[in-house]
Design an enzyme around this catalytic site. Structure first.
Site, short mmCIF file in Angstrom:
data_model
loop_
_atom_site.label_atom_id
_atom_site.label_comp_id
_atom_site.label_asym_id
_atom_site.label_seq_id
_atom_site.Cartn_x
_atom_site.Cartn_y
_atom_site.Cartn_z
N ASP A 112 57.82 11.71 74.22
CA ASP A 112 56.87 10.22 74.62
C ASP A 112 56.93 9.96 75.66
O ASP A 112 55.76 9.90 76.52
CB ASP A 112 57.00 9.16 73.58
CG ASP A 112 56.35 8.05 73.68
OD1 ASP A 112 55.67 7.65 73.91
OD2 ASP A 112 56.64 6.84 72.64
N ASP A 122 56.36 8.66 62.76
CA ASP A 122 57.29 8.93 63.22
C ASP A 122 58.49 7.82 63.25
O ASP A 122 57.75 6.51 62.57
CB ASP A 122 57.37 8.86 65.11
CG ASP A 122 58.19 9.08 66.29
OD1 ASP A 122 59.12 9.65 65.51
OD2 ASP A 122 58.12 8.69 67.42
N ASP A 148 63.28 7.47 58.74
CA ASP A 148 64.90 7.62 59.43
C ASP A 148 65.85 7.18 58.60
O ASP A 148 65.90 5.49 58.69
CB ASP A 148 64.98 7.21 61.17
CG ASP A 148 65.67 7.20 61.80
OD1 ASP A 148 66.88 7.58 61.27
OD2 ASP A 148 65.58 6.57 62.69
ZN LIG Z 1 62.50 10.10 68.11
#
Ligand SMILES: [Zn+2]
Length: 349
Positions: free
Chosen positions: A268, A83, A105
């Site tokens: 989450d 992630d 990202d």
């Molecule tokens: Zn995220």
């Protein structure tokens, strides 16, 4: 079964018209909670670890726990995902461990805080795609910048400061060849997403629908998609917690997203709330307890309940046995021969 390509999970979800929850893990109990829920609901599942989680648990502990989950649940397809990878090196190290999917990202610079330029994002994401696809590993990119901060990662602010531009999303998908794309539509990481129940002024579902129309073959990802339900907040506050009133992304909005190309839904916060509430309840009502199992067991159950509920709501429940997992080496061939190419110009043919 061995860990499965996330691309395969998402392709199957697209065929079946459902979404797949991607749940964050930091320790054994969270992994067990997810597997309890997946087993109960017969769901394929994405398990993901942030950089913070990898540092907290140590890479090898965490990855061996995931391997144990795969070994103990041979009927459940599991993809293991990095992630919010902040750099090529982070993604490379996840792939070296055996993760079957990574998020690069590149919407932020390597510090995980400063928004990057479009060209910087394309450049680093393209490099990760080349490296990962050669090894059969899936890549998620991000265009636009999500709000909030989680695990020290994020630009902060509300989710509306850098919403995704559809033209940029198309150009990004074309130039990087990502399998999945996280878009910014007003959601934020963490518990404090919205100060009231979100409407179209703060949660841009119309934008998501527009982007899906332009990129029908790129799987869309909704980040910050905890629903932050009031009952989970209430348990925490009833037993000595001090959460301020807050609203998440309503499940019906996520379901609208799933009807419009969202295949991966990151959750989450809801799991964190469930575990913390259960632990608080034990410690508050039975202050004589000191065996960690006395509170970790209910915490694990509370998280499993939330995960099972989301699996049912996202539609992945019942789909674990739909398909035979394709080995990662075969997936790599699909990338090499172009059959897995999602670039809009090629996929349009
Ligand atoms: Zn995220």
């Amino acid at each position: 079964m061995p860990l499965v390509s996330m691309r395969q999970l998402l392709d199957e979800a697209a065929k079946g018209g459902y979404g797949v929850g991607a749940f964050n893990v930091n320790d054994m109990e969270q992994i067990q909670a997810i597997m309890m829920a997946a087993k109960q609901t017969k769901s394929p599942v994405i398990v993901q670890a942030s950089r913070g989680a990898r540092a907290f648990a140590e890479d090898l502990y965490l990855f061996k726990l995931i391997q144990a989950a795969a070994e103990l649940n041979p009927d459940i397809p599991i993809a293991m995902h990095q992630d919010h990878g902040n750099s090529f090196e982070t993604c490379k190290s996840a792939i070296a461990l055996g993760y079957t999917s990574v998020m690069m990202d590149g919407s932020l610079l390597e510090d995980g805080k400063t928004p990057s330029t479009f060209e910087q994002n394309v450049d680093v994401t393209r490099r990760v795609v080349d490296y990962a696809h050669e090894r059969g590993v899936t890549v998620e990119g991000e265009i636009g910048v999500l709000g909030g901060i989680e695990d020290g990662h994020g630009a902060g602010g509300t989710g509306l400061e850098h919403v995704t531009d559809p033209d940029q999303a198309v150009e990004f998908a074309e130039r990087t060849g990502v399998d999945a794309l996280a878009i910014a539509i007003g959601t934020s990481h963490g518990a404090y997403k919205f100060s009231k129940k979100p409407d179209g002024s703060v949660l841009k579902m119309d934008l998501l629908i527009k982007i899906h129309g332009r990129l029908p073959h790129t799987h869309l990802v909704m980040h910050g998609s905890s629903s932050v339900p009031k009952d989970l907040q209430d348990v925490i506050n009833e037993y000595g917690g001090k959460l301020k009133p807050t609203w998440g992304v309503p499940v019906e909005e996520i379901q609208l997203g799933i009807r419009n190309g969202v295949r991966k839904v990151n959750v989450d916060t809801d799991n964190r709330l469930a575990m913390t509430g259960a632990i608080r309840k034990v410690l508050w009502t039975q202050p004589e307890k000191f065996d960690p199992r006395d509170y970790m067991k209910p915490a694990r159950e509370a998280m499993a309940n939330v995960v099972a509920q989301r699996m049912t709501q996202f539609g992945q429940a019942g789909h674990a046995g739909d398909y035979a997992p394709i080995p990662i080496t075969e997936i790599a061939k699909g990338y090499a021969n172009g059959s897995l190419d999602t670039r809009p110009s090629l996929a349009a043919k």
